[in-house]
Design an enzyme around this catalytic site. Structure first.
Site, short mmCIF file in Angstrom:
data_model
loop_
_atom_site.label_atom_id
_atom_site.label_comp_id
_atom_site.label_asym_id
_atom_site.label_seq_id
_atom_site.Cartn_x
_atom_site.Cartn_y
_atom_site.Cartn_z
N THR A 154 5.65 -6.38 5.37
CA THR A 154 6.80 -6.00 6.19
C THR A 154 7.26 -7.16 7.07
O THR A 154 8.34 -7.09 7.64
CB THR A 154 6.40 -4.83 7.10
OG1 THR A 154 5.13 -5.13 7.67
CG2 THR A 154 6.27 -3.55 6.29
N GLY B 91 11.11 0.38 14.35
CA GLY B 91 10.34 0.32 13.09
C GLY B 91 11.18 0.78 11.92
O GLY B 91 12.00 1.69 12.04
N GLY C 15 0.81 -1.21 0.00
CA GLY C 15 0.00 0.00 0.00
C GLY C 15 0.84 1.26 0.00
O GLY C 15 0.51 2.22 -0.66
N GLU D 86 9.83 3.10 6.68
CA GLU D 86 9.93 4.32 5.88
C GLU D 86 11.34 4.89 5.76
O GLU D 86 11.67 5.50 4.76
CB GLU D 86 9.06 5.46 6.46
CG GLU D 86 8.07 5.05 7.49
CD GLU D 86 6.64 5.08 6.96
OE1 GLU D 86 5.87 4.24 7.39
OE2 GLU D 86 6.32 5.92 6.13
#
Ligand SMILES: Cc1cc2nc3c(=O)[nH]c(=O)nc-3n(C[C@H](O)[C@H](O)[C@H](O)COP(=O)(O)OP(=O)(O)OC[C@H]3O[C@@H](n4cnc5c(N)ncnc54)[C@H](O)[C@@H]3O)c2cc1C
Ligand code: SF4
Ligand code: FES
Ligand code: FES
Lengths: 327, 740, 226
Positions: free
Chosen positions: B464, B695, B235, B698
């Protein structure tokens, strides 16, 4: 896709008679142009004549040294054919630079010759486009015209490039298109096959309604010719040419004996650069002679808002290709 | 085992389903009696629908119904609040009225028995419009109606006052074009109703938010809605929030009484499912004699739609990456006739760091300092925008390590000086940066009598590796092998989980899963110490009762947990947890640096990225295989952003002209740089969460475009401030064009 | 094997991420070929697709085609199907919507992305630009037909091993292309040749590095085995 009738032809004769001179009929070969355009409603055939089972899959060497290619020989098969690789390297390279592996496995020789422009205004179905709707105007001339629009052979009615790579090589090699139609068989010189847009961009080629391409016959290769295709684009693969060159040269020592130059990505049809060829003949191999020929090839080019870079890029495609081939 | 599974690189637990084609994506679902929808989309960017000719379409084979603004039930808008769990980006409902705000907006929806029949009929719908002048791009928007203030602004010191008279300064403007996410899977909904209960398979990065939005829109309780998204064809932000097609599909299913599948065609993936907006960013930087930043201003404008305000926070990183006492960050928007923009991978930071990290390069050159040196001199040691320490920051080490591996010190700084045959080699670098976020989350874990564990959470795995790292977490605590752990995600019938975005899934879900696992163990201990239990005489809370590798042990006596359950004929011991978001004791961010080698062949105007070395500091790496893959993938996307990607709009009417996968150029296999080397620093950030993970989705794209642009400058001497770096921006001798 | 029918309530499908909860396509090599026992499974795509499978042959359109339809025979992963289709039915849609073989994906529907790549008579093509009617009599291999029961094809195994995907949506197409390329002597075995040959399979997740590693690893295993 809208509904259509479907018939599978078993022989060229039958294909031609099923098609007739029906303007609403279309031959289906690999389908990578036809079905693409039917899906987006740009082509709306009422009758589809599937020619995939016709016996037009051969690549033959004729007695006079020419090479005859069946209309249904796929781009993959043609690119890999031994004789094409050795004697018509430029054609093999051009084919392999086109589209993607999967598409080349489907795409046929005749279909490739007949592929349609990638102009977004042609494809969107609503913008003014003389090719799609004669007389409606050309949205591209004042619109976005970077990648798939030409600088050579354009008119005030249409500036779309002929997108084929294969045809650029064929234009350099020289070829004849054999067609079978309601009125029998005839031959068309490859260089006359595609039409300049002029004031009738809806007419893209020299086929009469219902005519079926059965073969493309390549001229005999130049003796001791070296040839290559150079395609320039943004990404490294799978993109239509921004500029490309098909070059064949024969040398005597450092002297250019004969040269063939054709361009892709910059012209409204597969573009043979005769004047540039003349300028090369008899010249010594040198960057300056290549550069001069390249400039001649692009003489008279008309830049549009976003594609003026294609003029120097086209020249670069010629110079580098010649440089590599004569090294 | 307990120690090694976190940080190891086990292959994905859902991998087999992906390589066999069994993983079900939204449009793979075929409920009984399903019908197919196909949209009719506006062919003008601004105006009013004045007429619809439906005759031919109605008579087309297989047509069941055709929806449009005069044939669509009255619905409600969602307040679109993320906190309430009902956010959407485009608040206007499909078919709400006859207005057209952008090209490619839904104007009708045909429902038919097969996909082909629906599409064929959709082609036959005639629409007439009254066309208004369209605002086609940022410049036109600013000219027509100026700008509107955005959010995320920041000011400290006196940037203006310290600019003039500084030793060195630059004042430059960068632009970035519209980019389109283009996930491989087109947006899709398969909706069905049973009475007043809606069930929808969606390609969604946020099933819980979608449920909330549908609940508001249809006026039915969330408990009556089930949104499922077990697998999604990625996405990159475009599937965070529900788009109009999902409402259209739900209505079509309700009105026709049949399940309806609706897929957004690829061209409309450019129009009605969000995009990264166009930006214009003015950068003013100044340094003192020593090359220390004394003034920094980052002022950006982005395009938004006429229906909604979307702010691309380009300056979000600028306020804290470098130390500078006088700093201003401001965001404004201007309206254009395009669909509503949305977050695309590293929203704000991706375009923002193109500007900032290019400007830093320019500033370094103006100050006569090596760009690497300049950064090391100016990196912030604490977050000056929030006046907080960073929880963990190893940007200096990342920069130095990557520089070392890349061979930065062999760089000849002179422009165009490094040649290799036909090619000129350029080296460039940029920092990368992304905030670390952790939200509240629920999860449920069952330790089952068959020796397996079963985990549920309504978050998603968008590629991911969430399935796998959750299983690793449970394995770490229970000692169960990964093959014994079943993870189910992407279903609103599971405990509320976060959207899969902002790189916050890992930090958010793992603590919840861990806590739920411990709760399950606690329940198990309760059973074991109950009257009927194996340890009836042990105090339940006693530390002497430990759970390890599937065994409950006390005083050297061990019982397998399966036997505890079986002994009492129990199916499972269950734990549920609800964990909270991050606190504000620290500034939590991730850091890194990219080093890029480009090759420019001026003879054929060919630009290639040939080598990338990146060092990334994202806290602890949970799965080295999937983590590395994330960064490598982001590098590819960053390379696309640098090199090719731009949605082109016709300036006369706002029409997107390259809205397909052939002409919107994204990197293909052949563009992959032969060498991509990702270094993961792996310093646990234990202030952030017990796993120390921040994380990783990005950060890899941030700074990439600047690193490429900086390398291009080094190779060519051309400073490209407008993306993408098309070859014509680097070419000489381009003839001028007389405009007609 | 009701999986093949167009009436399966997909709600009963379980989404167990750990392992396939059920096999959509129960493939058994059966006793039909000696080759099956001697040659490695992945060397037999051609044979497999011609073999009589144990799996029942369905759906079948036994009745005469309705007006405007044509009857075709399609052998898909070795199973023969008789189908009545409209001329404008696309091979990809027939596989996905009628045979419920949803492993083959649609990413653009216009020949631009490669997600729909499958093998027709062992050649990789874009199934979104193919009419079902023109494939009458052809043999189709999809991702579902690659593994032999639970034994993955070496390319599938290598993709899993090397994490050669993220979202998995391009994966079926990548794998089908890779299988075709590895069986094609005309395509060079060096990295650049593989990258070029695979460029029609876009991976928006950008897993190209791992995909290449998987293809090259599978090459080694397939060569080693044959
Ligand atoms: C995404 C994409 C990327 C592409 N990239 C490139 C590229 O980089 N370079 C390039 O050169 N090409 C490219 N192509 C175009 C591709 O090469 C052509 O689509 C293909 O060659 C057409 O061949 P086909 O057999 O599929 O033709 P079809 O689609 O079957 O037919 C095309 C047209 O020719 C007519 N026709 C077919 N056969 C005959 C015949 N024997 N006699 C008369 N008329 C006939 C059909 O009626 C139709 O109008 C690309 C195509 C796509 C979809
Ligand atoms: S360039 Fe040709 S194809 Fe494109 S809009 Fe103009 S007339 Fe149509
Ligand atoms: S779906 Fe066929 S190539 Fe994209
Ligand atoms: S794995 Fe997502 S597109 Fe390739």
């Amino acid at each position: 896709m809208r509904e259509f009738d479907y018939a599978r032809a078993d022989s060229p004769r039958q294909a031609v008679s099923t098609h007739g001179s029906n303007e609403q009929a279309a031959y289906l070969a690999g389908g990578t142009t036809l079905l693409d355009l039917v899906k987006i409603d740009i082509m709306r055939p009422e009758q589809v004549v599937d020619i995939n089972r016709l016996d037009l899959n051969e690549i033959e060497t004729l007695d006079d040294g020419r090479t005859r290619i069946g209309a249904l020989v796929t781009n993959t098969a043609l690119a890999r054919h031994e004789r094409i690789q050795s004697d018509y390297t430029v054609l093999s390279e051009a084919l392999l630079s086109g589209a993607t592996t999967q598409l080349r496995n489907k795409a046929t020789t005749a279909g490739n010759v007949m592929q349609r422009v990638r102009c977004p205004y042609f494809r969107d179905g609503v913008s003014s486009c003389n090719k799609r709707e004669p007389g409606s105007g050309c949205a591209a001339i004042e619109g976005h015209n970077r990648s798939v629009h030409a600088v050579l052979g354009t008119s005030e009615h249409c500036i779309a490039t002929h997108p084929s790579d294969m045809c650029v090589a064929m234009a350099a090699i020289g070829a004849t298109v054999t067609v079978e139609g309601p009125e029998g068989q005839r031959e068309i010189d490859f260089l006359d096959f595609h039409l300049l847009p002029g004031d009738a961009p809806e007419r893209e080629h020299n086929l009469k309604p219902g005519e079926l391409i059965t073969h493309v016959t390549l001229d005999a290769p130049l003796n001791n010719g070296r040839s290559g295709y150079l395609k320039l684009r943004d990404r490294a693969s799978y993109q239509f040419a921004l500029a490309s060159s098909a070059v064949i040269v024969t040398l005597d020592g450092d002297t250019i004996v004969d040269a063939r130059v054709a361009l892709g990505g910059v012209g409204t049809k597969p573009w043979r650069a005769h004047e540039a060829e003349k300028a090369l003949k008899g010249q010594q191999v040198s960057e300056s002679s290549f550069q001069r020929a390249a400039e001649i090839a692009m003489q008279g080019a008309t830049p549009y808002a976003h594609n003026a870079f294609k003029i120097p890029l086209g020249q670069q495609a010629i110079v580098r290709n010649l440089t590599t081939l004569t090294a | 085992m307990s120690d090694s599974i976190i940080g190891a690189g086990p292959k994905r637990i859902d991998g087999q389903r992906k390589v066999t084609g069994e993983a079900p994506y939204a449009a793979d679902h075929h409920p009984d009696n399903m019908a197919y929808g196909y949209g009719v989309f506006s062919t003008i960017a601004s105006g009013t629908i004045t007429g619809l000719d439906l005759e031919a379409a109605r008579q087309s084979p297989g047509v069941i119904d055709i929806f449009h603004h005069n044939h669509f039930p009255e619905l409600h808008r969602t307040p679109s609040s993320m906190a309430q769990g009902n956010k959407v980006e485009e608040t206007r409902l499909p078919f709400e009225d006859n207005r057209v705000h952008y090209e490619g907006q839904f104007v009708a929806l045909v429902v038919a028995d097969t996909f082909d029949n629906a599409r064929a009929a959709a082609r036959k719908v005639g629409v007439s419009y009254q066309r208004d002048d369209a605002i086609a791009n940022l410049d036109q928007g600013v000219k027509a109606h100026g700008t509107k203030p955005g959010s995320g602004n920041h000011e400290r010191g006196d940037a203006e006052g310290n600019f003039d008279g500084a030793a060195h300064s630059i004042d430059v403007t960068y632009t970035t074009p519209v980019e389109t996410h283009n996930p491989m899977e087109m947006h899709a909904s398969v909706a069905s109703w049973e009475g007043d209960r809606l069930s929808i398979f969606e390609s969604s990065q946020g099933v819980v938010q979608q449920r909330g939005a549908l609940s508001k829109i249809f006026g039915i309780p969330p408990s009556h809605i089930r949104v499922e998204s077990p697998f999604i064809g990625s996405g990159f932000g475009s599937k965070l929030w529900m788009w109009p097609h999902a409402v259209a599909a739900s209505v079509a299913a309700r009105e026709t009484g049949r399940p309806v599948q609706l897929v957004v065609p690829r061209p409309q993936m450019f129009t009605t499912t969000g995009h990264r907006p166009e930006t214009r960013q003015r950068m003013r930087l100044a340094t003192d004699d020593n090359g220390r930043l004394v003034s920094l201003r980052h002022e950006s404008i982005n395009t938004t739609s006429f229906t909604d305000q979307y702010v691309e926070t380009c300056g979000s990183v600028t306020q804290s990456l470098y130390s500078c006492p006088n700093l201003t960050v401001s965001h404004e928007t201007t309206r254009v006739n395009r669909g509503t923009p949305t977050s695309m991978r590293a929203p704000g930071a991706a375009p923002g760091l193109f500007a900032l990290e290019s400007a830093i390069d320019e500033m370094a050159l103006a100050a006569g300092v090596d760009p690497l040196e300049f950064r090391l001199n100016n990196y912030a040691d604490r977050d000056e925008s929030q006046d907080l320490d960073f929880s963990s920051n190893h940007i200096r080490e990342a920069t130095e390590k990557a520089a070392e591996k890349f061979g930065w010190h062999d760089r000849n700084p002179e422009v165009g000086s490094m040649r290799d045959g036909h090619e000129i080699v350029g080296y460039g670098m940029a920092a990368c940066n992304w905030e670390a976020i952790k939200r509240e989350c629920e999860a449920r874990v069952s330790l089952r009598a068959d020796g397996t564990a079963y985990v549920t959470c309504a978050t998603q795995d968008i590629g991911t590796g969430t399935y796998t790292i959750i299983a690793q977490t449970v394995s770490d605590i229970t000692g169960l092998g990964l093959e014994k752990i079943t993870v189910r995600l992407g279903d609103t019938s599971y405990p509320n989980g976060p959207i899969s975005g902002g790189s916050w899934t890992t930090a958010t879900t793992l603590p919840a899963v861990a806590a739920a696992t411990r709760e399950a163990i606690k329940e198990l201990k309760g059973y074991a110490t109950s009257e009927k239990g194996d340890f009836a005489d042990v105090d339940n809370d006693s530390d002497s009762l430990v759970f390890e590798n599937g065994q409950l042990t006390h005083d050297g006596q061990g019982v397998n947990y399966v036997d505890v359950l079986k002994g009492q004929k129990l199916a499972s011991a269950d734990g549920h947890a609800h964990t909270q978001g991050a606190d504000d004791r620290y500034s939590y961010r991730s850091f890194g640096a990219h080093f890029v080698e480009v090759r420019w062949d001026p003879g054929i105007s060919n630009l290639r990225v040939s080598r990338v070395v990146s060092a990334i500091d994202v806290g602890r790496v949970i799965n080295s295989l999937t983590a590395r893959n994330q960064v490598e993938g982001a590098i590819v996307m960053g390379l696309g952003m640098a090199h090719f990607e731009a949605t082109d709009y016709d300036a006369r009417n706002g029409r997107p002209v390259n809205n397909n996968y052939a002409e919107y150029v994204v990197p293909v296999h052949a563009d992959q740089p032969p060498e991509v080397d990702v270094i993961l620093l792996d310093y646990p950030d234990l202030e952030f969460n017990e796993f120390g993970a921040r994380g990783i989705g990005e950060i890899g794209i941030t700074g990439m475009a600047a690193a490429v642009a900086n390398a291009v400058y080094h190779a060519t001497g051309k400073r490209i401030r407008d993306l993408p770096i098309f070859k014509e921006k680097l070419m000489e001798n381009i003839p001028a064009v007389q405009s007609a | 094997m009701s999986d093949h029918q167009n009436n399966g309530d997909s709600r009963v499908e379980t989404f167990d991420a750990r392992s396939p909860s059920r096999r959509r396509f129960l493939k058994s090599m059966g006793a039909s070929g000696l080759a099956a026992a001697t040659a490695p499974a992945w060397a037999q795509i051609a044979q497999a697709s011609q073999q009589q499978q144990n799996a029942p042959v369905e759906p079948q359109d036994d009745g005469a085609p309705a007006e405007g339809e044509q009857q075709i025979q399609l052998t898909v992963n070795g199973v023969e199907h008789t189908l009545n289709v409209k001329p404008n039915a696309v091979l990809l849609d027939v596989l996905r919507d009628r045979l419920m073989l949803t492993g083959t994906k649609k990413g653009c529907d216009q020949g631009q992305c490669g997600a729909c790549t499958l093998l027709v008579n062992d050649t990789a093509i874009n199934s979104c630009l193919s009419l079902a009617v023109s494939h009458d009599g052809d043999s189709v291999t999809t991702i579902e037909g690659l593994s032999n029961g639970d034994e993955l094809h070496p390319v599938q195994a290598a993709f899993w091993e090397h994490d050669a995907y993220q979202c998995g949506y391009c994966t079926s197409g990548q794998i089908m292309s890779a299988v075709a390329i590895l069986n094609d002597d005309n395509i060079g075995s060096d990295d650049a040749s593989v990258r070029e040959a695979m460029s029609g399979n876009i991976c928006r997740c950008g897993a190209y590095k791992n995909i290449l590693a998987a293809v090259q690893d599978a090459r080694g295993k397939m060569e080693g085995a044959s």
